[in-house]
Design a protein around this motif. Structure first.
Motif, PDB file in Angstrom:
ATOM      1  N   VAL A 109       0.823  -1.044   0.114  1.00  0.00           N
ATOM      2  CA  VAL A 109      -0.035   0.102   0.068  1.00  0.00           C
ATOM      3  C   VAL A 109       0.963   1.005  -0.067  1.00  0.00           C
ATOM      4  N   GLU A 110       0.548   2.175  -0.624  1.00  0.00           N
ATOM      5  CA  GLU A 110       1.277   3.442  -0.755  1.00  0.00           C
ATOM      6  C   GLU A 110       0.657   4.438   0.358  1.00  0.00           C
ATOM      7  N   SER A 111       1.647   5.228   0.937  1.00  0.00           N
ATOM      8  CA  SER A 111       1.350   5.872   2.038  1.00  0.00           C
ATOM      9  C   SER A 111       1.857   7.269   1.746  1.00  0.00           C
ATOM     10  N   GLU A 112       1.367   8.207   2.649  1.00  0.00           N
ATOM     11  CA  GLU A 112       1.937   9.443   2.904  1.00  0.00           C
ATOM     12  C   GLU A 112       3.087   9.362   3.926  1.00  0.00           C
ATOM     13  N   PHE A 113       3.984  10.454   3.930  1.00  0.00           N
ATOM     14  CA  PHE A 113       5.084  10.538   4.923  1.00  0.00           C
ATOM     15  C   PHE A 113       4.365  10.618   6.332  1.00  0.00           C
ATOM     16  N   ASP A 114       5.072   9.774   7.352  1.00  0.00           N
ATOM     17  CA  ASP A 114       4.858   9.480   8.711  1.00  0.00           C
ATOM     18  C   ASP A 114       6.040   9.365   9.271  1.00  0.00           C
ATOM     19  N   GLY A 115       6.226  10.315  10.389  1.00  0.00           N
ATOM     20  CA  GLY A 115       7.533  10.210  11.133  1.00  0.00           C
ATOM     21  C   GLY A 115       7.381   9.198  12.010  1.00  0.00           C
ATOM     22  N   ASP A 116       6.234   8.603  12.037  1.00  0.00           N
ATOM     23  CA  ASP A 116       6.470   7.499  13.036  1.00  0.00           C
ATOM     24  C   ASP A 116       6.164   6.203  12.552  1.00  0.00           C
ATOM     25  N   GLY A 130      22.204  26.918   8.218  1.00  0.00           N
ATOM     26  CA  GLY A 130      23.324  26.438   9.273  1.00  0.00           C
ATOM     27  C   GLY A 130      23.189  25.472  10.152  1.00  0.00           C
ATOM     28  N   ASN A 131      22.561  24.508   9.286  1.00  0.00           N
ATOM     29  CA  ASN A 131      22.067  23.100  10.177  1.00  0.00           C
ATOM     30  C   ASN A 131      23.084  22.010   9.875  1.00  0.00           C
ATOM     31  N   GLU A 132      24.585  22.421  10.156  1.00  0.00           N
ATOM     32  CA  GLU A 132      25.502  21.544   9.581  1.00  0.00           C
ATOM     33  C   GLU A 132      25.654  20.265  10.545  1.00  0.00           C
ATOM     34  N   SER A 133      25.277  20.781  11.819  1.00  0.00           N
ATOM     35  CA  SER A 133      25.356  19.630  12.824  1.00  0.00           C
ATOM     36  C   SER A 133      23.846  18.991  12.973  1.00  0.00           C
ATOM     37  N   SER A 134      22.999  19.351  12.687  1.00  0.00           N
ATOM     38  CA  SER A 134      21.559  18.672  12.784  1.00  0.00           C
ATOM     39  C   SER A 134      21.456  17.356  11.728  1.00  0.00           C
ATOM     40  N   VAL A 135      20.422  16.441  12.262  1.00  0.00           N
ATOM     41  CA  VAL A 135      20.280  15.392  11.668  1.00  0.00           C
ATOM     42  C   VAL A 135      19.517  15.558  10.249  1.00  0.00           C
ATOM     43  N   LEU A 136      19.511  14.887   9.179  1.00  0.00           N
ATOM     44  CA  LEU A 136      18.479  14.862   8.078  1.00  0.00           C
ATOM     45  C   LEU A 136      17.112  14.492   8.639  1.00  0.00           C
ATOM     46  N   PRO A 137      16.252  15.142   8.094  1.00  0.00           N
ATOM     47  CA  PRO A 137      14.893  14.874   8.496  1.00  0.00           C
ATOM     48  C   PRO A 137      14.413  13.431   8.010  1.00  0.00           C
ATOM     49  N   PHE A 138      14.800  12.442   8.178  1.00  0.00           N
ATOM     50  CA  PHE A 138      14.272  11.012   7.703  1.00  0.00           C
ATOM     51  C   PHE A 138      13.151  10.717   8.853  1.00  0.00           C
ATOM     52  N   ALA A 139      12.441   9.681   8.106  1.00  0.00           N
ATOM     53  CA  ALA A 139      11.420   9.135   9.350  1.00  0.00           C
ATOM     54  C   ALA A 139      11.826   7.755   9.760  1.00  0.00           C
ATOM     55  N   GLY A 140      12.066   8.044  11.283  1.00  0.00           N
ATOM     56  CA  GLY A 140      12.488   6.765  12.111  1.00  0.00           C
ATOM     57  C   GLY A 140      13.879   6.539  11.703  1.00  0.00           C
ATOM     58  N   SER A 159       8.912  12.900  -4.240  1.00  0.00           N
ATOM     59  CA  SER A 159       8.215  13.176  -5.271  1.00  0.00           C
ATOM     60  C   SER A 159       8.585  14.615  -6.048  1.00  0.00           C
ATOM     61  N   TRP A 160       9.001  15.633  -5.231  1.00  0.00           N
ATOM     62  CA  TRP A 160       9.252  16.758  -5.643  1.00  0.00           C
ATOM     63  C   TRP A 160      10.480  16.663  -6.448  1.00  0.00           C
ATOM     64  N   ILE A 161      11.328  16.090  -6.385  1.00  0.00           N
ATOM     65  CA  ILE A 161      12.859  16.086  -7.245  1.00  0.00           C
ATOM     66  C   ILE A 161      12.376  16.126  -8.582  1.00  0.00           C
ATOM     67  N   ASP A 162      13.357  16.988  -9.354  1.00  0.00           N
ATOM     68  CA  ASP A 162      13.238  17.258 -10.603  1.00  0.00           C
ATOM     69  C   ASP A 162      14.475  17.350 -11.322  1.00  0.00           C
ATOM     70  N   LEU A 163      15.230  16.508 -11.636  1.00  0.00           N
ATOM     71  CA  LEU A 163      16.728  16.428 -11.952  1.00  0.00           C
ATOM     72  C   LEU A 163      16.969  17.061 -13.273  1.00  0.00           C
ATOM     73  N   ASP A 164      15.917  17.280 -14.059  1.00  0.00           N
ATOM     74  CA  ASP A 164      16.379  17.857 -15.269  1.00  0.00           C
ATOM     75  C   ASP A 164      15.376  19.160 -15.403  1.00  0.00           C
ATOM     76  N   ASN A 205      11.223  13.834   5.276  1.00  0.00           N
ATOM     77  CA  ASN A 205      10.190  14.914   5.247  1.00  0.00           C
ATOM     78  C   ASN A 205      10.130  15.512   3.759  1.00  0.00           C
ATOM     79  N   PRO A 206       8.817  15.761   3.290  1.00  0.00           N
ATOM     80  CA  PRO A 206       8.764  16.088   2.004  1.00  0.00           C
ATOM     81  C   PRO A 206       8.927  17.822   2.221  1.00  0.00           C
ATOM     82  N   THR A 207       8.987  18.468   2.970  1.00  0.00           N
ATOM     83  CA  THR A 207       9.452  19.711   3.282  1.00  0.00           C
ATOM     84  C   THR A 207      10.881  19.898   2.995  1.00  0.00           C
ATOM     85  N   TYR A 208      11.622  18.984   3.166  1.00  0.00           N
ATOM     86  CA  TYR A 208      13.065  19.203   3.224  1.00  0.00           C
ATOM     87  C   TYR A 208      13.971  19.526   2.011  1.00  0.00           C
ATOM     88  N   ARG A 209      14.375  20.834   1.930  1.00  0.00           N
ATOM     89  CA  ARG A 209      15.327  21.007   0.804  1.00  0.00           C
ATOM     90  C   ARG A 209      16.725  21.262   0.786  1.00  0.00           C
TER      91      ARG A 209
END
Lengths: 650, 650
Positions: B19-26, B61-71, B91-96, B49-53
């Motif tokens: 089943v396809e789901s939305e982002f869920d941190g939990d 300046g978040n050099e020391s913070s962790v990437l917003p991965f789920a779990g 799904s927001w990525i657009d390499l071209d 997290n889909p808001t991450y860029r």
């Protein structure tokens, strides 16, 4: 006897001229007539009686009789055969006939004749033109034969023909463009290097653009029919300007001329045309060979060729020879390499002009005696740019302090000697350090560098100058101030085969430095990557991605792209540039040959359908590399993924 | 929980439904809801997290913070991650994109997410659909990533879409046929086997012919949007007949179903549709998952599948597995091989029918007791055709003398035992000899042989029977009396990659015996070579050449040809035939799998533009081999020149 002697060093085969003859069982007489009397260098002659058919031969129970070949290796010894005869394969053969008997007879005869020619050590055989555009069985047979041939070349006879009105609708017709025939044949034959072309030149020539293609193909001979010739005021044969230009092109690409056909010019006996050569060494039988006036005209064209300029002569040995690009950052150059490049006076003159102009711009005349400009040569090598800088200072009357920064400790030894020898101790400070790590005692007005490769940034000039930018004043400038790489699609059978001969992927994913000669340039160059120094953008990044579309000329016909020729152009300062991009190349500069990016699978392009190409410059922590691919007309693989085959070490 | 259990031995992945789901941190909650409550086997879920860029992230300046991965791998252990989660790349990525910042952000994110998924040992990640038909930079990045991936699959999400009116004029538009998008992407990615497809199925399906193509491609998942579903009389979701057929095809090709989208059917709580499964093991939370009715319908379709016939089940392990063809002439078969083939009762029944018919035709009833027919089994092996012959004689009441000729001395030992065991001493003479050299004591009425390979003549039946023809009476007959090989172009990514994995030319020029399964047959078969026995022509010759033209269906769209599937059909006697050509294949016969001829470079074909193919059968003094090539739409190399890679020993 050769048409003439070219400049020393030119080993081109084109000084030999041949003649096509009918079958003659008496080969010594044939050679005596055409070579001793006619003055030709070799004869293109059938080896087998043209009435022979294997199926009839067998039926007559001739199991024990010999095949009807002209002569044997007792009548003429192998070295005579080899140097004077090109075997002409029976022209009746038709391997793609619907008639199975004819097809099988043709295969048998083809194999018998080539086996015989090979036994005689002939250098080449002339294969008849395929009778149909569909020539798969002929190609299959030749491919089988080529697998076993070691030395002999097979020249496939191809008429030089392309219909003018080659619209999309007619492209499936037979022979609107004879290049298509050649292309199918050689693709079926796996692009083998022993398969080459004898172009049949007729009185009508196709468009100049379509002719260009052949100079990237393995053309070994051009067969000039006597019908090509016009008649000059005195009744002698001559060629049209367009034909002359084509023949000159052939001469310059080691293509041998073969005269063919019936004599159509009745030249008065004994009255040789003053415009043609007459060496006088053919007394006694010259009058007897009716094709001699054509040979003499070809000889006249040959001797009229402009001599090769000295630089071209020097570079003859490098033509179409693949070299790995230098890695001056990762490896230290050797003295011999420095020595060679320092001789490029044109290059240093351009640098000196750029530095002079920059000095004048930065220091007005009235302050010339009070302001000392700080100039740093980053990557000073053995000092040629130090010398150019000091000469610029002297020329402009500006005061100059020079830092010569060099990471190669061996070159630094030479630099110290040079400074002592020239008495530059007061104005030059030598720094033995990698510019990326140097802690400079003061900031520079001008950074001067010569870090460019054939493709501009390919020797990592951007990364080095980014490292040096730290010690450039806020308003300081870099010479060069920018550089751009360029590419264009090319046909180059020779280079493709050389790359292929390694039988691995690595060589197909490597860029080579090469003096391009037997190359067809299929479209004008287009810019790829540009770097500017100093670069103040906070998002400074030396990765690049460029998508390009090339259109081949509408009257060219289709062509095969074996890869891309690469060049660069650099702006040293303001309008003073330096580069090898063909349309604006700096004359008489020899430091750079072009670069060549091969394609693993050659791509066939058609007019009206663009060639879409992608180039990437990728930067990792230890290396920089390019990746490239084609997406139109059909997608290729992305070459050199992750720099797995070819990279430049940081 | 799996949709059901297939026949034993079927290891297909298609019994798992996701089943396809939305982002869920939990993530634990996400899994508990979808797997424990929803009944799904796995979740296709965003990892980040889909808001991450990346560019915004750095700016802050978040050099020391962790990437917003789920779990992380502490919240869920790697085996849970691996068995229950397919990572869904942002799904927001657009390499071209033309926007360089977006392009670079996309590349960074893509690489971070896949690195993370790989760290978690996920089995697969779902890549978003390329946003443009021009997707070279996306493909370049994926190709780089694939080079370093060892186990994880990347599923490229491709909408199952093809415009009906796909005329030539519109073919350059974006996305008239999503197969083109896939094809470009995978060619750019060098056909790597870890790159596969997740097909996005919508409510409208393209033509059946265009769907066929996907079964030769590496489709791993089919994403069924809830919008695909119709509503049955009781308000439950169901699928159209065409969708059902497609899903059945997916089940048979190990394609996993993934349910996606919002629930569109309000099913009354507690009133499970009787047509769907309800295992009752979901008590407690079944009502809470609104996509459960869709899963239940898919489970219902799965359980409704016909069980695999026994023969198919036996052959499961051979599906798409490349085998070298036997060389029974050059090599002696082993007992196990004889044992296996002797079990093919259908085959020997056909032979017995043919022999009976021939006996009746040659010996009229009134002479049945006086005439003894001489029958020679040439290549008798361990005797199955001897038995069939004797049974035919008994069945028809004809008198028979059998010679059993066999060149394998080991099989001859078994033959002698058999004759003794069965008490056939009076009617059977065993000859230990190669039929090509045997001096027969008398001439035969009937020659019976089973020398055929998957491609008919590929085990050298023509050469053997030519040798045996000497001892056949003038009016004698051969069973089989003739046989013909057939080919058709196929898409088969799996086999192509298996051939390619050897990284040499030899494997691309070899024919393989293979139980074809994940294959798209692109056009009907066409006959290639026919041999007839006895052959009385004085120009008897076992060399063959055939040119074929295939047209793919006009509504198929373009397709990639990886090679040719080959079959045979043999006429044993009159209308009694035997073979594997799909349209007339003898049912329930298992002695032959098809043969597969690969192409070194796959060829893209388009409707309306024929695929022209050439096949040769070449005969030398020591071996027989095939050569093959394509000449249209673009010429390939001639494969296997001189049998350099693959041949059958005489």
């Amino acid at each position: 006897m050769p048409l003439g002697e070219r400049s020393p060093g030119d080993k081109g085969e084109s000084r030999y001229c041949g003649v096509e003859s009918e079958f003659d069982g008496d080969v010594p007489r044939l050679l005596s007539f055409n070579i001793s009397c006619g003055g030709f260098d070799f004869v293109v002659s059938p080896l087998m009686n043209p009435t022979y058919r294997p199926s009839l031969f067998e039926k007559e129970g001739n199991e024990s009789s010999v095949l009807p070949f002209a002569g044997s290796d007792l009548i003429l010894n192998p070295s005579q055969w080899s140097s004077h005869v090109v075997g002409k394969i029976s022209s009746w053969i038709d391997l793609d006939s619907e008639d199975e008997i004819l097809r099988l007879d043709s295969e048998t005869t083809l194999k018998q004749e080539i086996a015989w020619a090979s036994h005689l050590s002939l250098q080449a055989c002339l294969l008849p033109t395929p009778r149909q555009a569909s020539c798969a069985n002929y190609a299959r047979c030749i491919n089988q034969i080529l697998q076993g041939l070691t030395n002999m070349q097979l020249w496939l006879r191809i008429p030089l023909f392309k219909a003018e009105d080659d619209s999309m609708g007619t492209s499936t017709d037979d022979m609107t463009d004879s290049w298509e025939l050649w292309n199918s044949f050689r693709l079926l034959c796996e692009h083998r290097s022993q398969l080459s072309i004898a172009l049949d030149v007729s009185s009508t020539l196709p468009s100049a653009n379509s002719l260009v293609r052949w100079f990237g193909e393995p053309v070994k001979a051009a067969i000039l029919n006597t019908e090509c010739f016009l008649t000059n005021a005195r009744g002698y044969p001559c060629l049209s300007k367009r034909h002359q230009k084509l023949i000159t092109g052939f001469f310059n690409h080691s293509v041998q001329i073969v005269i063919s056909g019936k004599p159509l010019h009745k030249v008065l006996k004994g009255s040789a045309d003053p415009a043609t050569m007459d060496n006088g060494d053919n007394v006694g039988c010259v009058q007897n060979h009716s094709l001699r006036p054509y040979l003499e005209y070809v000889g006249y064209l040959y001797q009229r060729l402009d001599p090769l300029p000295e630089q071209e002569r020097f570079e003859l040995g490098y033509r179409d020879f693949l070299q790995s690009p230098l890695q001056p950052l990762m490896d230290n150059l050797e003295a011999q390499t420095y020595e060679t490049f320092e001789k490029d006076t044109v290059k240093y003159t351009q640098y000196q002009r750029a530095i002079s102009q920059a000095l004048i711009d930065r220091v007005p005349d009235e302050k010339a005696s009070v302001i000392t400009t700080v100039l740093m040569v980053v990557g000073a090598g053995r000092g040629p740019l130090v010398r150019a800088s000091l000469q610029a200072a002297e020329e402009t009357g500006r005061k100059l302090k020079v830092y010569a920064v060099e990471k190669n400790p061996n070159a630094v030894v030479t630099l110290h000697s040079l400074v002592k020898l020239e008495g530059w101790e007061n104005s030059v400070t030598i720094v033995s350090c990698d510019m990326r790590h140097w802690v400079a005692p003061q900031k520079a007005d001008i950074l001067v560098s010569e870090l460019l490769g054939s493709f501009g940034d390919n020797e990592l000039s951007p990364e080095c100058l980014d490292g040096a930018q730290r010690f450039l004043k806020q308003d300081g400038l870099s010479i060069p101030s920018s550089y751009t790489s360029f590419i264009q699609p090319v046909t180059t059978s020779k280079l493709y085969n050389d790359v292929k001969s390694h039988k691995d992927l690595v060589h197909f994913e490597t860029a080579y430095v090469v003096k391009l000669h037997s190359v067809a340039r299929l479209a004008p160059t287009q810019p790829v990557f540009t770097f500017t120094h100093p670069e103040d953008s906070p998002q400074r990044n030396n990765q690049r991605y460029k998508k390009l579309q090339f259109e081949i000329p509408s009257d060219m016909g289709s062509a095969l792209v074996h890869g891309f020729a690469g060049y660069f152009d650099a702006t040293l300062y303001k309008d003073i540039h330096l580069g090898i991009e063909p349309s604006v190349a700096t004359p008489n500069m020899f430091s750079w040959f072009p670069i060549f990016f091969p394609l693993r699978t050659p791509v066939c392009v058609h007019p009206g359908s663009p060639l879409e190409v992608h180039f990437w410059r990728c930067v990792g922590s230890m290396k920089v590399w390019y990746e490239w691919c084609v997406t139109s007309p059909s997608p290729s693989a992305v070459h050199n993924s992750n720099g797995r085959s070819y990279w430049v070490g940081l």
